[in-house]
Design a protein around this motif. Sequence first.
Motif, short mmCIF file in Angstrom:
data_model
loop_
_atom_site.label_atom_id
_atom_site.label_comp_id
_atom_site.label_asym_id
_atom_site.label_seq_id
_atom_site.Cartn_x
_atom_site.Cartn_y
_atom_site.Cartn_z
N ASN A 186 22.45 -50.61 -29.28
CA ASN A 186 23.33 -50.48 -28.11
C ASN A 186 22.49 -50.76 -26.87
OD1 ASN A 186 21.86 -48.03 -27.56
ND2 ASN A 186 23.23 -46.94 -28.98
N TRP A 187 23.05 -50.49 -25.70
CA TRP A 187 22.33 -50.75 -24.46
C TRP A 187 21.82 -49.46 -23.81
CZ3 TRP A 187 21.05 -55.61 -24.18
CH2 TRP A 187 21.87 -56.55 -24.80
N ASP A 188 21.80 -48.39 -24.59
CA ASP A 188 21.34 -47.10 -24.07
C ASP A 188 19.82 -47.03 -24.03
OD1 ASP A 188 23.99 -46.45 -23.97
OD2 ASP A 188 23.97 -45.24 -25.81
N ASP A 189 19.33 -46.03 -23.33
CA ASP A 189 17.89 -45.80 -23.24
C ASP A 189 17.32 -45.50 -24.64
OD1 ASP A 189 15.35 -45.16 -21.88
OD2 ASP A 189 15.81 -43.11 -22.53
N LYS A 190 16.20 -46.12 -24.98
CA LYS A 190 15.65 -45.96 -26.32
C LYS A 190 15.14 -44.54 -26.57
CE LYS A 190 14.56 -50.77 -27.35
NZ LYS A 190 13.55 -51.75 -27.85
N VAL A 191 14.67 -43.88 -25.52
CA VAL A 191 14.21 -42.50 -25.69
C VAL A 191 15.36 -41.62 -26.17
CG1 VAL A 191 13.37 -40.47 -24.47
CG2 VAL A 191 12.31 -42.69 -24.05
N VAL B 162 6.73 -52.04 -21.96
CA VAL B 162 7.44 -51.10 -21.10
C VAL B 162 8.14 -50.03 -21.94
CG1 VAL B 162 9.28 -50.82 -19.40
CG2 VAL B 162 7.73 -52.79 -19.27
N GLU B 163 8.80 -50.47 -23.00
CA GLU B 163 9.49 -49.52 -23.88
C GLU B 163 8.48 -48.61 -24.58
OE1 GLU B 163 12.50 -49.03 -23.78
OE2 GLU B 163 13.58 -50.86 -23.29
N ARG B 164 7.35 -49.18 -25.01
CA ARG B 164 6.33 -48.36 -25.67
C ARG B 164 5.83 -47.28 -24.72
NH1 ARG B 164 4.20 -53.46 -27.48
NH2 ARG B 164 2.46 -53.23 -26.00
N ASP B 165 5.56 -47.68 -23.48
CA ASP B 165 5.03 -46.72 -22.52
C ASP B 165 6.05 -45.63 -22.21
OD1 ASP B 165 2.85 -46.01 -20.55
OD2 ASP B 165 4.52 -46.26 -19.17
N ARG B 166 7.32 -46.01 -22.10
CA ARG B 166 8.35 -45.02 -21.79
C ARG B 166 8.45 -43.98 -22.91
NH1 ARG B 166 12.30 -48.29 -20.75
NH2 ARG B 166 12.13 -48.23 -18.48
N VAL B 167 8.40 -44.42 -24.15
CA VAL B 167 8.47 -43.48 -25.27
C VAL B 167 7.23 -42.60 -25.32
CG1 VAL B 167 8.58 -43.28 -27.79
CG2 VAL B 167 10.01 -44.97 -26.62
N ARG B 168 6.07 -43.18 -25.07
CA ARG B 168 4.84 -42.38 -25.07
C ARG B 168 4.88 -41.29 -23.98
NH1 ARG B 168 1.68 -47.56 -26.01
NH2 ARG B 168 1.02 -47.44 -28.20
N GLN B 169 5.43 -41.64 -22.84
CA GLN B 169 5.46 -40.69 -21.74
C GLN B 169 6.47 -39.57 -21.98
OE1 GLN B 169 3.51 -40.55 -19.01
NE2 GLN B 169 2.34 -42.32 -19.71
N ARG B 170 7.63 -39.93 -22.50
CA ARG B 170 8.72 -38.95 -22.59
C ARG B 170 8.84 -38.30 -23.97
NH1 ARG B 170 13.77 -42.11 -20.15
NH2 ARG B 170 14.78 -40.13 -20.69
N LEU B 171 8.26 -38.93 -24.99
CA LEU B 171 8.26 -38.35 -26.34
C LEU B 171 6.84 -38.40 -26.89
CD1 LEU B 171 11.47 -40.02 -27.85
CD2 LEU B 171 11.28 -37.73 -26.85
N PRO B 172 5.94 -37.61 -26.34
CA PRO B 172 4.53 -37.71 -26.75
C PRO B 172 4.28 -37.36 -28.21
CG PRO B 172 4.90 -35.77 -25.36
CD PRO B 172 6.15 -36.59 -25.31
N GLU B 173 5.21 -36.67 -28.86
CA GLU B 173 5.02 -36.33 -30.27
C GLU B 173 5.17 -37.55 -31.18
OE1 GLU B 173 7.59 -32.98 -28.39
OE2 GLU B 173 7.41 -35.17 -28.28
N VAL B 174 5.90 -38.55 -30.71
CA VAL B 174 6.18 -39.74 -31.52
C VAL B 174 5.01 -40.71 -31.44
CG1 VAL B 174 7.71 -41.73 -31.80
CG2 VAL B 174 8.66 -39.48 -31.19
N ASP B 175 4.53 -41.19 -32.58
CA ASP B 175 3.52 -42.24 -32.60
C ASP B 175 4.17 -43.56 -32.20
OD1 ASP B 175 1.40 -40.67 -33.36
OD2 ASP B 175 0.74 -42.05 -34.92
#
Length: 726
Positions: free
Chosen positions: A467-472, A497-510
């Motif tokens: 979909n077009w929603d935020d990946k986080v 950009v997507e990798r960095d956003r997930v790392r910042q907002r979901l630090p538990e996820v590799d």
Amino acid sequence: MILRRSRFVHLLPVGQDRTLIVHAISHMRLPANGEITALLEYFSEPRRMPEDCEAMAALFAKPSESASTGLRDAVERTVMELKSRQILTEMTADEELAATGEELSAKHGRNPAEMLEAFRRKVKEGGAAYWAVGSSYGLDDLGGSGRRVDAVLFGDCDIHMEADFLRTEAARRGIDLHVAATFPDDIRFAGERKHDVIFIGALQVRHLVAEDLDNGLNPHAPYVAHVTELLTRLRQITPAPILIDNLPEPTVQPLGLAERGVKGHRTRFRLTNVALSELAVAFPDVYVVDIAAALGAVGAERMLDDGQVGYTHFGSPGWMLQRPDSEKAAVHGIFPDITPLAHALGGDAYAREAVTAEKHIDALVTVMGIGRKKCVILDLDGTLWPGVLAETGSPFAWTPEISGTFSYIGLYFGLHEALKSLKKRGVVLACVSKNDEATVRELWTYPDNYPKQRLLTPDDFVTWRVNWDDKVGNIRSIADELGFALDAFLFIDDNPVERDRVRQRLPEVDVWGEDPFGLRRRLLNDPRLQIPVVTAEAASRSELVKAQIARQQLRTETMGEAEYVAQLQIKCAIERLAPASAKLQRVEELFQRTTQFNTTARKFSSSELAALAGSADARLFAIEVSDRLGDYGLVGAAVIIKSEIVGLAISCRALGMGIEHRFVRHILDDKKDSSVQLTARIIPTSRNIPARNIYRDNGFAEVEPGLWRFESQMAAGAGHASEAAE
């Protein structure tokens, strides 16, 4: 608490920023850096804990900064670790002297040497004294907060030299590893020292592999016989997982190209490794660590000294850079300049130890399930195929006329193939993509001439968020749907950009995706994406999870819980497992992986389970569940020792339908003729809140914290759910 440095501890400077801490009674030796040395100097006078922690942290804070909370916490953990090793003590000097004398007095006058030896073995850590190498301990080591694992190393010089490197590699992954090494004939040590895992390294009998003994076409027979005896004796005293090294492959051969047939020098060791691999299958919880492959991958000529000193020593060439000058007396004090050797080794005398330590900790992580990943979430465009599918019109434009399947297209085919292999290991796949779902489903097809057995299709994924929603948000949604903790996920995306956003907002996820050329190898080799044994449950996990998602959808469509359970038509099969049951591996996996409904969080190895299943004082039960939507598989297990339920685990996918209550009722029925009341234990963890009331709801009463005793056959609140499960 008031602590001081033990009267038996001595600090010996042995180099720049390196002090050897020696305990005069236990002979414990701990190499320490300047941080630990400064801390111990501070404790030359009695100090209060935690009141003096601020002052201790100030010893290590930068002059312009105050000590941070993290630094204070690390200092406090370090102090408590030093106390556990008897380097610091709450006793006065006289009290410590008296206590030590009392502990040793049991054998005094009869066998004082044995008295001291038993005391020293009890607190032993590290390798043999003359093989103590590696890095010093600092605040990051002793002040770490990772999971503690105790390991015993059996072997000769190779694995003794590796002890500190194992500790350092484990710490890099958040594991607080405590290592004690001994020799292969010291089997009783495994029964004397607490341990979670055993490593078996270099065995001297390997020299026989190269000898022309009368073994027909089996030059490996003496080695395999020796290992068989060793494993048999260890299994008599310990159920812990055993990780045994295979043998390095020689880099040189005595007869060169003339080494032909099964008795050729290199072939002898290859055959030995094949036989060792087969032997390990015959023993529960024994796994072969492929040291030969690890050394070969980085360049065996830099890792093995058979090109310098002997055909079967298989030590590190770097050791020659670390020999004491006194040993030159054997060569009249005359020896070639070692500069070329140092240059060939890149100046690293212990590269071999670092490589093997990494391989050993990989195996440890896999066998103990540390940090295991349950789900890989994949981006689509630019990750699973090149470009944007809506623009290219198809995942790939490959035809046999353009190239073979191992050219540019091979990078993507190889990634798909690796992910399909992860599915066979029990890792489930999901996708998160900013895309139009209808377009993706329409265009995600392959022509008939494609190697479809290697390629992923939409059916390989247990759930989608296209979909077009935020990946986080989509990743959080998948975690909620699957019921997995965030640290059980790996996310792969080509977009930085997507990798960095997930790392910042979901630090538990590799998060991976930076290196497309290393992605396949990393997926296949990462120990957190591996399991010790591929069980039937693991191989079918994707289908099990899909069925679970279908059940969740049914639940939302039904009017109430009772109607939902009735529509499922649940069936349960409970059995008491025998020592030779093929289901023991799945039960081991269940106790390893289940964190929410696990009453004690105790881990049971398959060898321990087999021993319990065969014991007259124990019972081992398993429950399998199915419904009209599919099988759940083996979802629950219980271990009863004497009259106490010491472990009860139910997979989260089977909760909420009364299955757990029916399981407990079966256990109660099994014990109803016993004159001894059944008890059960609950050890609270951060995740097992769902399991806290299982005994209360089935007629047990808490007689002391964590210990429950069965009082009544009927349990309020459990009856309806239990009946529904039937």
